[in-house]
Design a protein around this motif. Structure first.
Motif, PDB file in Angstrom:
ATOM      1  N   VAL A 188       0.902  -1.137   0.133  1.00 23.55           N
ATOM      2  CA  VAL A 188      -0.553   0.160  -0.548  1.00 23.55           C
ATOM      3  C   VAL A 188       1.077   0.863  -0.170  1.00 23.55           C
ATOM      4  O   VAL A 188       1.965   1.435   0.607  1.00 23.55           O
ATOM      5  CB  VAL A 188      -1.001   0.215   0.974  1.00 23.55           C
ATOM      6  N   LYS A 189       0.253   2.249  -0.955  1.00 27.29           N
ATOM      7  CA  LYS A 189       1.723   3.645  -0.769  1.00 27.29           C
ATOM      8  C   LYS A 189       0.256   4.633  -0.783  1.00 27.29           C
ATOM      9  O   LYS A 189      -0.818   4.589  -1.150  1.00 27.29           O
ATOM     10  CB  LYS A 189       1.993   3.966  -2.984  1.00 27.29           C
ATOM     11  N   VAL A 190       0.705   5.618   0.489  1.00 26.13           N
ATOM     12  CA  VAL A 190       0.193   6.299   0.749  1.00 26.13           C
ATOM     13  C   VAL A 190       0.743   8.326   0.172  1.00 26.13           C
ATOM     14  O   VAL A 190       2.063   7.837   1.067  1.00 26.13           O
ATOM     15  CB  VAL A 190      -0.639   6.389   1.669  1.00 26.13           C
ATOM     16  N   GLU A 191       0.230   9.091  -0.502  1.00 24.12           N
ATOM     17  CA  GLU A 191       0.934   9.988  -1.282  1.00 24.12           C
ATOM     18  C   GLU A 191       0.173  11.007   0.160  1.00 24.12           C
ATOM     19  O   GLU A 191      -0.747  11.421   0.458  1.00 24.12           O
ATOM     20  CB  GLU A 191       0.411  10.354  -2.351  1.00 24.12           C
ATOM     21  N   GLY A 192       1.185  12.094   0.803  1.00 25.19           N
ATOM     22  CA  GLY A 192       1.063  13.310   1.240  1.00 25.19           C
ATOM     23  C   GLY A 192       0.383  12.510   2.859  1.00 25.19           C
ATOM     24  O   GLY A 192      -0.244  13.272   3.957  1.00 25.19           O
ATOM     25  N   ARG A 193       0.820  11.642   3.566  1.00 21.86           N
ATOM     26  CA  ARG A 193       0.712  11.549   4.943  1.00 21.86           C
ATOM     27  C   ARG A 193       1.728   9.963   5.729  1.00 21.86           C
ATOM     28  O   ARG A 193       1.819   8.787   4.610  1.00 21.86           O
ATOM     29  CB  ARG A 193      -0.799  10.542   5.063  1.00 21.86           C
ATOM     30  N   GLU A 194       2.275  10.504   7.044  1.00 17.54           N
ATOM     31  CA  GLU A 194       2.513  10.010   7.405  1.00 17.54           C
ATOM     32  C   GLU A 194       1.910   8.902   8.675  1.00 17.54           C
ATOM     33  O   GLU A 194       0.858   9.787   9.494  1.00 17.54           O
ATOM     34  CB  GLU A 194       4.026  10.242   8.048  1.00 17.54           C
ATOM     35  N   LEU A 195       2.601   6.968   9.186  1.00 16.58           N
ATOM     36  CA  LEU A 195       1.490   7.190   9.958  1.00 16.58           C
ATOM     37  C   LEU A 195       1.955   7.696  11.265  1.00 16.58           C
ATOM     38  O   LEU A 195       3.286   7.043  11.839  1.00 16.58           O
ATOM     39  CB  LEU A 195       1.341   5.446   9.522  1.00 16.58           C
ATOM     40  N   ASN A 196       0.590   7.942  12.272  1.00 18.61           N
ATOM     41  CA  ASN A 196       1.100   8.111  13.657  1.00 18.61           C
ATOM     42  C   ASN A 196       1.079   5.923  14.281  1.00 18.61           C
ATOM     43  O   ASN A 196       0.796   5.278  13.697  1.00 18.61           O
ATOM     44  CB  ASN A 196       0.251   8.597  14.393  1.00 18.61           C
TER      45      ASN A 196
END
Length: 156
Positions: free
Chosen positions: A59-67
């Motif tokens: 999974v690639k999510v642009e513009g977001r870093e996970l907490n």
């Protein structure tokens, strides 16, 4: 000319790549992250991709870093996942998810008589154990019921 054997998902400039997800769990990862159709950044996922240790999802999510809370939830269904933080198209940080020792208000107990399923204002709590097969086992801290399969189905 494009080599069809090497087609890839477009690189992201900034965001997060979650790799080594157990095959078939990418949609559950998206659910954990609360990613819906109205998401502003690009979201890409691959299911059942060949990997060195068998099939996997990415999974690639642009513009977001996970907490940390999101990583803890992902670790329950993908305990061998790696998370890459991308900035300016470069992997800035690469780390494996870490199973927490316990989770609170993340999973619903499967025991309908558990106090966490009553009208009492109480949050579910589970101890987290890695099984001998590398999977995850959850034990309710109230009623001792165990969840060892289909954890994604019980996520709050």
């Amino acid at each position: 000319m494009t080599d069809k054997g090497n087609l890839k998902i477009q690189a992201i400039e900034n965001g997060t790549v979650i790799d080594h997800i157990k095959a078939g769990q990418a949609l559950n990862v998206l659910r954990i992250l609360g990613i819906a159709a109205d998401c502003r950044g690009t979201v890409s996922f691959v299911m059942n991709a060949p990997g060195a240790k068998g099939r996997k999802d990415v999974v690639k999510v642009e513009g977001r870093e996970l907490n940390v809370e999101e990583l803890n939830r992902i670790s329950l269904i993908a305990p061998n996942a790696t998370v890459n933080i991308i900035r300016d198209f470069v992997v800035l940080q690469k780390k494996k998810v870490v199973l927490p020792t316990y989770v609170e208000d993340v999973v619903r107990c499967i025991n309908p008589n558990c106090i966490s399923n009553s009208t009492e204002p109480i949050k579910s709590r589970f101890s987290v154990i890695r099984s001998e097969k590398g999977g995850v086992v959850l034990r309710c801290l109230y009623c001792e019921h165990v969840i060892s399969e289909n954890i994604a189905e019980h996520l709050v």
